[in-house]
Design a protein around this motif. Structure first.
Motif, PDB file in Angstrom:
ATOM      1  N   MET A 174      53.519  36.243  26.856  1.00 18.54           N
ATOM      2  CA  MET A 174      52.428  35.750  27.147  1.00 18.54           C
ATOM      3  C   MET A 174      51.389  35.549  25.741  1.00 18.54           C
ATOM      4  O   MET A 174      49.998  35.241  25.813  1.00 18.54           O
ATOM      5  N   GLY A 175      51.956  35.724  24.488  1.00 22.24           N
ATOM      6  CA  GLY A 175      51.334  35.285  23.345  1.00 22.24           C
ATOM      7  C   GLY A 175      51.326  36.514  22.729  1.00 22.24           C
ATOM      8  O   GLY A 175      51.568  37.664  23.035  1.00 22.24           O
ATOM      9  N   LEU A 204      54.026  29.197  21.252  1.00 24.58           N
ATOM     10  CA  LEU A 204      55.133  30.049  21.792  1.00 24.58           C
ATOM     11  C   LEU A 204      56.289  30.280  20.859  1.00 24.58           C
ATOM     12  O   LEU A 204      56.685  31.538  21.213  1.00 24.58           O
ATOM     13  N   ILE A 205      56.765  29.509  20.237  1.00 23.68           N
ATOM     14  CA  ILE A 205      58.034  29.788  19.356  1.00 23.68           C
ATOM     15  C   ILE A 205      57.751  30.336  18.319  1.00 23.68           C
ATOM     16  O   ILE A 205      58.582  31.386  17.820  1.00 23.68           O
ATOM     17  N   ASN A 206      56.719  29.912  17.556  1.00 23.17           N
ATOM     18  CA  ASN A 206      56.281  30.623  16.354  1.00 23.17           C
ATOM     19  C   ASN A 206      55.351  31.609  16.429  1.00 23.17           C
ATOM     20  O   ASN A 206      54.141  31.830  16.033  1.00 23.17           O
ATOM     21  N   CYS A 207      55.773  32.613  17.222  1.00 28.91           N
ATOM     22  CA  CYS A 207      54.916  33.645  17.674  1.00 28.91           C
ATOM     23  C   CYS A 207      55.592  34.966  17.755  1.00 28.91           C
ATOM     24  O   CYS A 207      56.632  35.043  18.251  1.00 28.91           O
ATOM     25  N   LEU A 208      55.023  36.264  17.442  1.00 25.12           N
ATOM     26  CA  LEU A 208      55.615  37.243  17.563  1.00 25.12           C
ATOM     27  C   LEU A 208      54.943  38.115  18.817  1.00 25.12           C
ATOM     28  O   LEU A 208      53.728  38.501  18.863  1.00 25.12           O
ATOM     29  N   HIS A 209      55.683  38.009  19.810  1.00 27.75           N
ATOM     30  CA  HIS A 209      55.209  38.591  21.088  1.00 27.75           C
ATOM     31  C   HIS A 209      55.307  40.010  21.257  1.00 27.75           C
ATOM     32  O   HIS A 209      56.363  40.894  20.468  1.00 27.75           O
ATOM     33  N   LYS A 231      47.750  30.839  21.006  1.00 30.89           N
ATOM     34  CA  LYS A 231      47.096  30.524  22.056  1.00 30.89           C
ATOM     35  C   LYS A 231      47.975  30.919  23.310  1.00 30.89           C
ATOM     36  O   LYS A 231      49.154  30.799  23.382  1.00 30.89           O
ATOM     37  N   ARG A 232      47.022  31.468  24.091  1.00 32.02           N
ATOM     38  CA  ARG A 232      47.842  31.972  25.444  1.00 32.02           C
ATOM     39  C   ARG A 232      48.607  30.865  26.107  1.00 32.02           C
ATOM     40  O   ARG A 232      47.970  29.685  26.189  1.00 32.02           O
ATOM     41  N   VAL A 233      49.666  31.313  26.670  1.00 33.46           N
ATOM     42  CA  VAL A 233      50.497  30.437  27.396  1.00 33.46           C
ATOM     43  C   VAL A 233      50.041  30.075  28.638  1.00 33.46           C
ATOM     44  O   VAL A 233      49.010  30.821  29.101  1.00 33.46           O
ATOM     45  N   ASN A 234      50.128  28.797  29.404  1.00 39.49           N
ATOM     46  CA  ASN A 234      49.550  28.665  30.673  1.00 39.49           C
ATOM     47  C   ASN A 234      49.735  29.491  31.670  1.00 39.49           C
ATOM     48  O   ASN A 234      50.861  29.762  31.858  1.00 39.49           O
TER      49      ASN A 234
END
Length: 680
Positions: free
Chosen positions: A453-454, A475-480, A438-441
């Motif tokens: 940004m996701g 945000l944490i468990n994401c590969l940006h 989910k995209r960050v705010n």
């Protein structure tokens, strides 16, 4: 040797006195004494021979027990080897192979070691060198045939058939894990041959009679592993038979032992069945009801050759395949997308030189002769049929890591290790099949300004902490995208199959190294059921374009001749795209990816997928189409030659009503207009 002396002595005639026709009392006494002496000698020789045989049998049993224990220790140690790294694991694998191989060699030399020490020393060092260079296990089966009488004797060892099957199963596992480590499909074939031999010779047939749940689990695991190997070799008919047999075995296992892991084995059956059903939905049938064949691996004869431009040829060396869709069908930590892309990164294995042209059953029968140890199979023939051959270096596959739902830290360890292994003339491929985060705010300017940004989701080993009222798990468990920037110091190709693939669209290029990112459509039209349960459509196109075309065209049944013609037309379309890529004004660093067979194939099929989706009537929105970074020239997708070939494919498949080729219509109208003007 003692037996030969005994036989020679037994065949010699016994000489008696013939000085007179009537023997004297002295002669009779002497003859009886001689007879008693010879009889005693024969008895002593027989006892000596029996003692020698018992000693030899005991040595065979003791050495066999020692080798089995050592092999089990080494086999268990394979699980402790680090999954990453170069070839640090190879010596350990070779030692494990040698133990299984040594069984035949060591157990037969006891018969002549004490009589021919110099010959033994020569053979020992010769065979040791051979086994170090080429790990092979065929001698084990020859040993089983030649020494089965000794080992099956209850007074010696009492070898059971299921024990032979267990050894063969471990050899099959060794070959399978060697395949995973090397990505060489010939080892996969060797694993299949051993597993097939176990089933054909019914080594585990009497396991139920023993009524031992541990032995029953060994048999169930053997079936599960055999199914995985058959899936990777696309032996669909055998997989169905194995699944039916496994269903029956699991029912017997649950009924007889009422185990605590009954739900786990039921889940295994459910996963296999769902996996097969998903594959069936993707493969059209002929008018006779048979599944139509499809090429799933890279075929050397179809690999186009490029002209040399003076630059060093780029080679795909490492590939990391990530499957992190939560709801996608999987079996044995292998999702459908991973299963498809895995085969696309392998060349079609060449048949052994000693076999006849490749026909159904021929290659397998040759392999069975080799494994089952037929008496007419010479040592030279066995060495020629080993999976390592002289042409292996010319058709080597890139090394692959298969990661099912890894955490972010695990993924970064694998990427870092692969990055370390490649050089400036090698490339790293990162394939990401995962849910989008989910995209960050948008109010978080800090995250936006730093490019975080996701991206795509990674797995989490513990629930997210929401004590502060905010959800940071995405945000944490994401590969940006920016997590991968450090690895662009070397050639890097990324394939993102996700509903948030466009997060990688503006990937920063800092180090001026070859870089390419192929991104799937973010959405699909409602009429195209791209559900996770049957795998991604984008990956399906990269794996087998004809299957992707059939899926979006809703082709479930087609004539075999039409299917074969469509295969030929797809190959011709791919050749056209290769020519277009060579002639187009691509960046020089991007053109380097065309030098590798596998990366070129992905790039070609990306263009083919884009052109077909743009021509399909249901795909209208921009988010329905794949994209790339850097973007490719539009002239590739609008080429009249390519569109004409795609139009021909739709007509051959009788689905032309689903497609529109406006650029092709314009070209045709302009040509007709020019002809009319010339006629006037």
């Amino acid at each position: 040797m003692e037996e030969e002396k005994f036989n020679a002595r037994e065949s010699q005639p016994t000489f008696t006195s013939t000085a007179a026709t009537q023997p004297t009392a002295h002669d009779v006494v002497m003859e009886e004494a001689t007879s008693e002496k010879d009889s005693k000698t024969i008895t002593d020789s027989a006892v000596a021979v029996n003692e020698v045989n018992e000693v030899n049998d005991q040595r065979i049993v003791e050495e066999f027990q020692y080798l089995l224990e050592k092999s089990q220790q080494l086999f268990a140690g394979l699980r402790d080897l680090p999954p990453t790294g170069g070839r640090q694991w190879q010596p350990y694998f070779q030692r494990t192979f040698e133990v299984y191989t040594k069984v035949y060699n060591d157990l037969n030399i006891f018969y002549f070691i004490s009589f021919y020490p110099f010959i033994f020393i020569f053979i020992f060092f010769t065979m040791k060198r051979v086994f170090t260079d080429v790990p092979t296990t065929f001698q084990l089966w020859k040993f089983q045939q030649q020494n089965r009488f000794v080992l099956e004797n209850k007074n010696n060892y009492g070898l059971k058939r299921w024990e032979v099957g267990e050894i063969a199963s471990k050899i099959g596992q060794l070959y399978y894990h060697y395949y995973l480590r090397t990505s060489e499909t010939n080892y996969l074939h060797e694993s299949y041959i051993f597993y097939e031999a176990i089933r054909e010779r019914s080594y585990f047939k009497d396991v139920l009679d023993v009524k031992n749940p541990a032995l029953m689990i060994k048999k169930l695991r053997y079936y599960a592993r055999f199914i995985v190997v058959c899936l990777l070799l696309n032996k669909r008919d055998i997989v169905q038979k194995l699944l039916d047999e496994l269903n029956s075995l699991v029912d017997d296992y649950i009924r007889m032992f009422k185990p605590v892991d009954s739900a786990e084995w039921s889940q295994v059956l459910t996963e296999i069945d769902a996996f097969l059903e998903a594959e069936k939905k993707l493969t059209p049938r002929s008018l006779e009801g048979q599944f139509l064949p499809i090429a799933r691996r890279l075929q050397i004869e179809r690999s186009p050759r490029l002209e040399k431009d003076g630059s060093l040829k780029l080679k795909l060396q490492e590939a990391i395949l990530v499957g992190n869709y939560q709801n996608q069908t999987k079996f044995s930590e292998l999702t459908l997308d991973m299963y498809h892309i895995l085969q696309s990164l392998e060349r079609e294995p060449a048949p052994p030189k000693s076999t006849q042209p490749k026909t159904p059953g021929v290659e397998n029968s040759v392999g069975n002769e080799r494994v089952l140890g037929k008496d007419d199979a010479s040592t030279d023939e066995q060495s020629n049929n080993t999976p390592v051959d002289k042409s292996a270096s010319r058709r080597i596959n890139p090394h692959k890591y298969l990661l099912h739902r890894p955490t972010f830290s695990q993924l970064m360890v694998y990427i870092s290790t692969a990055f370390k292994e490649i050089n400036e003339n090698s490339a790293l491929l990162l394939y990401l099949s995962a849910d989008g985060t989910k995209r960050v705010n948008t109010n978080s300017e800090h995250n936006l300004s730093n490019g975080y940004m996701g991206g795509v989701a990674t797995s989490s080993r513990k629930p997210a902490d929401k004590a502060d009222g905010s959800d940071n798990s995405g945000l944490i468990n994401c590969l940006h995208p920016n997590d991968l920037v450090p690895f662009t110091r070397k050639p890097l190709c990324i394939i993102v199959d996700s509903n948030n693939s466009t997060a990688f669209a503006n990937f920063p290029k800092i180090f001026n190294q070859p870089f390419l990112c192929l991104m799937s459509p973010a959405e699909y039209p409602p009429s195209i059921p791209d559900t996770p349960r049957i795998g991604s459509l984008f990956t399906l196109f990269l794996h087998a374009p004809l299957l992707g075309f059939s899926f979006i065209s809703n082709i479930e049944c087609i004539d075999s001749e039409n299917w074969k013609k469509c295969e030929e037309l797809i190959a011709e379309a791919e050749a056209i795209i290769v020519d277009l890529l060579n002639l187009s004004n691509l960046d020089k660093s991007l053109k380097r990816f065309l030098q590798d067979d596998f990366l070129r194939q992905f790039l070609v099929r990306f263009v083919l997928c884009s052109a077909l989706l743009k021509a399909h009537n249901s795909f209208q929105d921009e988010k329905h189409f794949p994209s790339s970074c850097p973007p490719l020239p539009y002239t590739l997708f609008d080429s009249p030659d390519l569109l004409a070939k795609l139009s021909q494919i739709t007509r051959e498949a009788q689905v032309e009503s689903l497609y529109s080729f406006p650029m092709l219509v314009v070209e045709v109208n302009e040509t007709e207009g020019n002809l009319s003007a010339d006629g006037q």
